[in-house]
Design an enzyme around this catalytic site. Structure first.
Site, PDB file in Angstrom:
ATOM      1  CE1 TYR A  17      -3.971  -1.066  -0.518  1.00 57.19           C
ATOM      2  CE2 TYR A  17      -3.294  -3.107   0.330  1.00 57.19           C
ATOM      3  CZ  TYR A  17      -4.297  -2.130  -0.325  1.00 57.19           C
ATOM      4  OH  TYR A  17      -5.586  -2.792  -0.608  1.00 57.19           O
TER       5      TYR A  17
ATOM      6  CG  HIS B 211      -5.541  -2.933   4.041  1.00 58.64           C
ATOM      7  ND1 HIS B 211      -6.313  -3.458   3.213  1.00 58.64           N
ATOM      8  CD2 HIS B 211      -5.404  -1.267   3.477  1.00 58.64           C
ATOM      9  CE1 HIS B 211      -6.913  -2.868   2.323  1.00 58.64           C
ATOM     10  NE2 HIS B 211      -6.362  -1.005   2.156  1.00 58.64           N
TER      11      HIS B 211
ATOM     12  NE  ARG C 135      -8.166  -6.001  -4.292  1.00 60.44           N
ATOM     13  CZ  ARG C 135      -7.629  -4.854  -4.538  1.00 60.44           C
ATOM     14  NH1 ARG C 135      -7.167  -4.488  -3.607  1.00 60.44           N
ATOM     15  NH2 ARG C 135      -8.477  -4.036  -5.115  1.00 60.44           N
TER      16      ARG C 135
END
Lengths: 763, 763
Positions: free
Chosen positions: A287, A440, A465
Site C-alpha cells: 500500500y 489492511h 485477492r
C-alpha cells in the site's frame, strides 16, 4: 493581474465576435472563482516552464529519456488513432467502463506532457476534446450504479478511483492550461473539476477526511487541481482536510478499518500519521507503493507551485526517507515483501516507483544507487527529475543499489514496533513486529518470512485477492482474505489455543503492538533482532529472537529462531512453517489419512487440510524440502510435539486460495515453552545436469542447554563436529552490560545481549 | 606392422636397462592381444591427430571454443589440485562413491582432451595416475554391494553407470595412449579395460544384449575401448552383440520392460530398432537425450577409426535425423516434452545436446540454425566438430533455429504410430499416438499436452522420480511412477470404466499402437492431426482429431479437440484436463466436499482427491484459469456430464507427487460418444501494473451439428458473432477426394479430409 487582463483583452480584440460572451464569462468567473486568476504561469505542477525548456534543449541527447518519450508517444499516438470513448459508468474494476476511464486518465496525462515537450498541438487538442467530453458526461452523472463501496464515485464505483482520475487529469489540465481559452477553462472548472473535487471531498467525507491511503489520493487530487486552478480553498482542503467536518470516531469502512479514529485529516496528517520517522508506512510496502504516487506527485506539485511549504523537508524529510524504506522492503528481485494485504509480484518496476526513484534522486541527495534501479526500470518520468536521472545515467554515475540489513520503526513517533530485515549474502529475513497496520493489517505479531536469492523459503501468504481480475469477485477483496489471509494461522508465528492474535479483533489489535527488545546488525556474522508481544493473548508473553548466522561450516547463512512463551495458563501452541516446495525427507514417522479433513472450524484453521500427522520421537525434528533447484532444511528442538503437514485450500468453494504447503508443530497442555529452530539453505539441483549438490542439512544436533528467566542458551553441533553456543539475555537488552552464566562445566562471560561462539565439542 | 616394430625397437635402444622386460611384455602382449598392435595412430577416437593440429592452430582466435576450453581447464585444474580419490564402491546414485566415480570419468575425459590440445604433460600424468589407481582398485572388486539392479556393475550399483564410465574413459585413454609406455598400456588393458568391457557385456548379457538405452551405452563403451585398443573382437561385440548369446525372450528388467523380445542386440540393432525413419526414438525425447551421447560419440569414433562403415549414413542417415527430431521435441524454451518417463526441465542445454548439435552440424549439412542453439548452449565440443561450430558462429553464419510443425513416425519402419507436434505462433500441441515406448512407456494413447510461450497449459505429468536425489528413493524410480505416472488417468486422454489402456499391461501394450488417420500442416491457419486406437479397450474404437486453428477473431490460435468413441458396450468415460494454474471461473455450479476422498482405488485414481463435484447443465461447459500472468479457457460440449475438480496427491505417503490440479468430464452409461472441446490462450495479467487484459474466452457457443459414421461437424460461434463450421470425414482420410454433406439447410462441398469455413451466422 494586470498582465493577465491585458492578455485577455488582447485576445478579445482578435475574437471580436465572441467579445461580449467572453467578457461576461470572465466577470462571472471572477465572481464565482475569486482565486481563479492568480498570477501564475503554466505548467507549474509537475512540469515547469523552465523545466520544459531544459527538456527540449536536451532532446535527442539522453537515450533513457528519449526512449521513454518515444514509448509514450507511440502509446498515445496509437490510442489517439482509435478515437475517444467516455462511456457511461457501469462496471466494477476489470469491466470495460472502469478500464476505459482508467486508461483515459493516463492517456490525458501523457498527451499533456507530450504537448509540452514536443510542442505539437495535436496532443493538446486531444486532451481538450476528451476533457470536453468528460465535462458533458460528468454533469449528467448520478452516483455510480454499483453499490458495494462505502464511498461511491461517479466515474468509478468508488471515490478512490475518481480520485486517481483527478490526480492524473490535473496534470493534463496544467499542461494544456494556456492552450485553452479562458472560457474553456471556466467551463471545465465549473462543470467538471470543481464539482469533481467536491464530490470526492465535501460530499464524501467518509472517504476524504481520514488518515488512509484512500484519503491520500483524495487529498492529492483536490490539492493538485487546486494548484492548477490556483484555488486556495481547494489547496487548504487538500493540506488540512475539510474545515469543520468531524467524523464518528468509531465508524468503519468496507475493510473493517476505522474511518477516522484520531480525528485527523488532510495531506499533512496523512504524512504525519502513517509514516514512522524511518519512513515505514503503517499499511506495509504494497500500500505504500500505491500511496507513493499521490504523495510524491502532489509533493512535487507543491514544491513547484508552493515552494515556501518546503514539503520535502516536512517531518524531517520523511517523504524521501520513505522511498528509501520502500526500496529496502523489496527482495533481491525488487518484489515487495507482501506484508499485510500485499499482492505478490508487485515490485519496484511499478510506475509509482519510477516516480519515487526519480523524485528521490532529484529532490534528495542524488544517491547514485538509485540510478541502477532507474536503469532496471528502463524508463523515467518525463519531467525535470526524470531528465536528471537519465542524464546522470548517461554520465555513468550509476552504482549498484546495495540493500543492507535495516530496522524500520512503525508508528508516527516510531514507537509502535516495526519491521526488521536482516540480510546476509543471499538470505533475507523479514521479521514483522509492527502495529496493526490499519484496515489492511494482518494478525501476525512476531511473524516472519525468509527469502533466498529472491525466492521464498518460508512464505508470507499475502492477500487473498486478484486485483483487477473481474472474474474473482470483481477484482476486490475476497472473503478468504478475512477468513484466511488475515488470520494468525496463515502466518509463520505462534497461535495459542487455535485463536488469532487479539481475538482477530481490529479494535483491540489497533490498541497494541509488539515491543522491540533489541536489534543489532553490526556484526555481519551474527545479525539479530528480538521483540516481545504480551497483548496478543492476554496473560501470555511471547519473546521471539531471530538471528542470521554466517558461520564458515555452513554453505549459506542460516536462520536461528527462538520463540519463548510464558503464560499464566496452560495452552495449546501451534507454530506453522509455510515452506515453499516439495517434501524431500523427514526424520520422523507420519501417517497420511485416507480422507482429508479441515484442521479446524474457524480462525483460518477451516482452510487447512491435514495431509499427514506424526509425532516427534527424536530430540530434533528434521524436515527438508526442494524448491526451484535449491535444498532447504528445518531442524527444530522437539518437546513431544505433534507434527502435521497441512495444505491450504479447505472450505474454498471458489478456488480462491493457492494449494500450498505448511508444516505445523503442535504443543499441548503447556504454559511456558520454548520453540527453537534452525533453517538452512543449501546445495542445488539442476534438471539439466541432473546433479544434486550438498542436498543434506549440515546440522547434527540442536539442543537447549539452558532456559531460565534471564537466559536461554542453545547449542548447534554441525556434521563436521564443531559445536557453537548461542546465549540470549532474556531480560536485559543492553549492548554494554556484562553477563556471567554457568552452563554445565562451562562459564560464559560476555558483554551485550547475546553470546555466540564455538565451544569445545568434547565438553 | 613393421613400422610399429621399428619404433618399438628404437625405443628399446634408448631404454637399455628395461630392454629385456619390455621385449618380454611385447611378446606376451602379442600372444594375448593379437589385435593390440594394429597400425593406427592416436588419438583417433573423438580427436584425431590432424584435428588436434587444426585446433592448436586456431587457439586464441575463436571465442566460443577458447571460452569452453578455458572453462574446462579451470574445472580440471581445480580438481587436480584436490588430488585423486577412487573410493571403494558403496553407494546408490546420489551417494559419495557414486558421485566421485562419475566425476572422475568426466575429469579424465576432459584432462585427456586438455593434454592433446594444450600439449601439457601434467594432464596426461593426471589421467595416467588415476587410471593406475583404477587398475589397482578394479581387479579387487566384487559386484557392487547394492543389490537393487537387474545387472549390477562393479564401480557403480548398475552396469549402466559402469558403461557410462567406460565411454568417457575410453576417450581419455585414447588421448594419452601415446604418452603411456607399452607396458603401461598393457597393464591397463589387461587388468582394467578388457575385464571392464567383459563385465558389462559377456558377464552381463541381460544388460548388454538388448535393444534399449542401457545396451546402447554398453555397446558404445565396449566399442569405444575396442577402437582405442584396436581390438576387433570388442568392436564386433559392440556392433553386433555378443556372438551366440540369446536371452529368454519373455524375461524382463527392473522397469518391467522385456529384456530382449526380438532377440536383437548390438549397436547397429540399437540404431535399427528404436529409431523410426524420421529419427523418433521409441522411449521418447528424455531417454533419447540420454542415449544420444553414446550413439553419437561412438559414431564419431567409428567415423574416425572405421570410416568404411559409413556410420552416419546408416539407415538413411537416421542418427543425424534423430538429432533434428530431438530438437523439435522441445518447447519454446528448449525443454524436452516429458513424454513417457521424462523428467521436466531436461533441455537442449544438456551436455549430450552440445554433442548432438555440434556433431549434427559438422557431419551433417551445416544447418546454420544449429549455430543459434550452439550459441545459447554457450559451449562446444573440444574437437573438430566443436571447432567448426565455433568458427562458423564467429563468421556470423548463425540464423534462428525455427521449429515448425512436424509429424514423427514411431517404430523401426515408421509404422507404429507416432508423435505429432503442431505449432502455430506461440502455441505448441504435442499429440502422442506412439507405440508403447519400451519399459519407459506410459499407457496414454491419443494423449496430448499443450504449451503457450514455452509454458504448460495442459500438462503431461512426466515421471515420478527425482533423478539422482538420494533422499527420494536413492534417486531411482518411485513406486508412484507405476501407480500414477504411467496410468492412463494421469494423462489428457480417455479412460474407459476406470481402467488404464491395455489393462495397464506392458505385454499387451507392446503389441499394439494407434494408427495415424491423417496429418496436415500445409495450411498454417488450420493444422490438423488425427489418429485412431482400437486396442486400448477391446471393443472400443477411439478416434481423436486435434486441430490448431489460427482465426482472425481470436487473439491466439486455439486448439480444437474432437474425441469420437464407438463401443460395443456401454461404459463410463473419463476425460481429464490437467490444466496448470488457478481456477478463475466456471459456468456451472459445483459443490466442494467437507472432506476429500480419493477418486478411486486403483489405476491411478487412488492418487486423485476430488476437490469439487458438479453437473453440466448448460450446453457448453466453460472453465477458465490463470497461470503465470496468462489466461486460458476451456469450452466443451456437454452431454449431461458429471464434472470434477481433482487434485493429485492422495495416497502419496512420501510426498512424491506434485499437488497439481485436474478437471474431469465423466460420462456414464454410453456406448458411442463424442467429446468436443476448444482450448484458448488469451490475454495477460501483470502483478506489476495490475492490469488484466482480454481475460475472457472469445467463444459464445460450441455445438455439434452432425455426428454420423462418416462425418462429424461442429460449429464455433464467437462473441463477435462470427460462426465457423468444422467438418471431419471420419472414414476417408484422402487429401484429394471430394465430399458433399447436407447439414440443416446448408450443403457443404469440399475436397480432402476436413472442411473449415465461416458460415452465415443467421442460418
Amino acid at each position: 493581474m494586470v498582465g493577465i487582463w491585458e492578455l485577455e483583452f488582447n485576445k478579445m480584440k482578435n475574437n471580436t465576435n465572441k467579445n461580449v460572451l467572453v467578457l461576461l464569462c470572465c466577470i462571472l468567473g471572477l465572481i464565482f472563482y475569486p482565486n481563479a486568476l492568480g498570477a501564475q504561469e503554466h505548467p507549474n505542477l509537475i512540469l515547469t516552464k523552465k523545466g520544459v525548456e531544459n527538456i527540449r534543449a536536451n532532446l535527442g541527447k539522453v537515450p533513457l529519456f528519449d526512449n521513454t518519450l518515444s514509448t509514450v508517444k507511440q502509446q498515445v499516438d496509437k490510442e489517439m488513432a482509435m478515437g475517444i470513448d467516455t462511456p457511461i459508468p457501469k462496471d466494477y474494476s476489470g469491466g470495460y467502463t472502469h478500464a476505459r476511464h482508467k486508461s483515459n486518465m493516463v492517456l490525458m496525462q501523457k498527451a499533456g506532457v507530450l504537448y509540452q515537450i514536443l510542442d505539437d498541438e495535436k496532443y493538446a487538442i486531444y486532451v481538450k476534446e476528451m476533457l470536453m467530453q468528460y465535462e458533458k458526461l460528468y454533469k449528467t452523472l448520478p452516483l455510480h450504479p454499483k453499490t458495494r463501496s462505502y464511498a461511491r464515485g461517479k466515474l468509478f464505483w468508488q471515490c478512490l478511483n475518481d480520485a486517481n482520475w483527478l490526480v492524473y487529469v490535473s496534470q493534463a489540465y496544467d499542461c494544456i492550461y494556456t492552450f485553452l481559452s479562458k472560457a474553456e477553462r471556466q467551463k471545465l472548472e465549473k462543470n467538471l473539476f470543481r464539482p469533481f473535487a467536491d464530490h470526492i471531498s465535501v460530499e464524501s467525507p467518509q472517504f476524504y477526511q481520514r488518515v488512509h491511503n484512500h484519503s491520500t489520493w483524495g487529498n492529492a487530487a483536490v490539492g493538485m487541481i487546486g494548484l492548477v486552478m490556483n484555488d486556495k480553498e481547494l489547496i487548504d482542503r487538500a493540506l488540512y482536510g475539510i474545515k469543520g467536518v468531524h467524523l464518528d470516531k468509531t465508524a468503519k469502512d468496507d475493510d473493517g478499518g476505522f474511518l477516522n479514529k484520531e480525528g485527523k485529516a488532510g495531506f499533512l496528517a496523512n504524512i504525519e500519521e502513517p509514516f514512522s520517522p524511518d519512513g515505514y508506512y503503517n499499511e506495509g510496502p504494497y500500500y505504500q507503493r500505491y500511496a507513493m504516487y499521490p504523495f510524491l506527485i502532489f509533493a512535487e506539485g507543491l514544491h513547484n507551485a508552493k515552494p515556501d511549504l518546503k514539503i520535502f523537508e516536512y517531518k524531517e524529510g520523511v517523504l524521501l526517507k520513505s522511498i528509501h524504506a520502500l526500496l529496502n522492503l523489496s527482495d533481491a528481485d525488487g518484489d515487495f515483501f507482501p506484508l499485510n494485504d500485499g499482492q505478490k509480484g508487485m515490485s519496484y518496476y511499478n510506475d509509482a516507483l519510477v516516480t519515487a526513484v526519480d523524485i528521490s534522486y532529484y529532490f534528495g541527495n542524488q544517491d547514485p544507487g538509485l540510478l541502477s534501479i532507474a536503469k532496471k526500470q528502463n524508463k523515467v518520468l518525463l519531467d525535470d527529475s526524470g531528465l536528471a536521472v537519465a542524464l546522470d545515467i548517461e554520465k555513468g554515475k550509476s552504482v549498484p543499489f546495495t540493500k543492507k540489513s535495516i530496522n524500520l520503526s512503525d508508528g508516527p513517533d516510531g514507537k509502535q514496533g516495526g519491521v526488521a530485515i536482516l540480510r546476509s549474502k543471499d538470505i533475507e529475513l523479514v521479521f514483522k513486529y509492527a502495529s496493526q497496520g490499519s484496515s489492511h493489517g494482518h494478525y501476525d505479531k512476531l511473524s516472519y518470512s525468509l527469502y533466498h536469492q529472491g525466492d521464498e523459503v518460508l512464505q508470507d501468504y499475502g492477500l487473498a485477492r486478484f486485483v483487477n481480475i473481474e472474474q474473482k469477485g470483481g477484482g476486490n477483496y475476497l472473503k478468504e482474505n478475512k477468513s484466511w489471509a488475515k488470520q494468525t494461522i496463515a502466518h509463520n508465528t505462534l497461535v495459542q489455543n487455535g485463536k488469532s492474535h487479539y481475538g482477530g479483533n481490529y479494535d483491540i489489535g489497533s490498541k497494541y503492538h509488539p515491543e522491540l527488545y533489541m536489534y543489532n546488525d553490526s556484526n555481519s556474522e551474527v545479525q539479530i533482532v528480538s521483540a516481545k508481544e504480551g497483548n496478543a493473548y492476554p496473560g501470555t508473553m511471547m519473546h521471539r529472537t531471530m538471528a542470521l548466522i554466517d558461520q564458515k561450516d555452513f554453505e549459506a547463512p542460516f536462520l536461528l529462531d527462538m520463540l519463548r512463551i510464558q503464560s499464566q495458563t496452560t495452552n495449546q501452541y501451534d507454530l506453522p512453517f509455510y515452506f515453499m516446495g516439495q517434501v524431500l525427507k523427514t526424520n520422523f514417522e507420519y501417517e497420511v489419512p485416507n480422507t482429508l479433513e479441515p484442521l479446524g472450524t474457524d480462525n483460518g484453521y477451516q482452510h487447512l487440510w491435514t495431509e499427514a500427522c506424526g509425532n516427534a520421537t527424536a530430540e530434533n525434528i528434521e524436515l527438508s524440502w526442494l524448491e526451484n533447484g535449491k535444498f532447504y532444511s528445518l531442524t527444530s528442538v522437539s518437546s513431544n510435539d505433534e507434527l502435521r503437514f497441512v495444505r491450504i485450500g479447505a472450505n474454498d468453494p471458489d478456488f480462491n486460495l493457492r494449494r500450498e504447503a505448511g508444516f505445523l508443530l503442535r504443543r499441548k497442555n503447556v504454559a511456558n515453552s520454548l520453540f527453537v529452530s534452525v533453517i538452512e539453505a543449501h546445495g542445488s539441483y539442476s534438471p539439466v545436469t541432473e546433479s544434486a549438490v550438498n542436498s543434506n542439512s549440515n546440522i547434527d544436533h540442536l539442543k537447549v542447554v539452558l532456559d531460565s528467566t534471564d537466559y536461554t542458551a542453545i547449542t548447534i553441533k554441525t556434521k563436521q563436529g564443531t559445536n557453537h553456543i548461542f546465549i540470549m539475555a532474556n531480560t536485559n537488552a543492553s549492548h554494554t552490560e556484562g553477563h556471567i552464566v554457568q552452563i554445565g562445566d562451562n562459564e560464559y562471560m560476555w558483554t551485550g545481549t547475546y553470546y555466540y561462539n564455538e565451544i569445545n565439542s568434547n565438553k
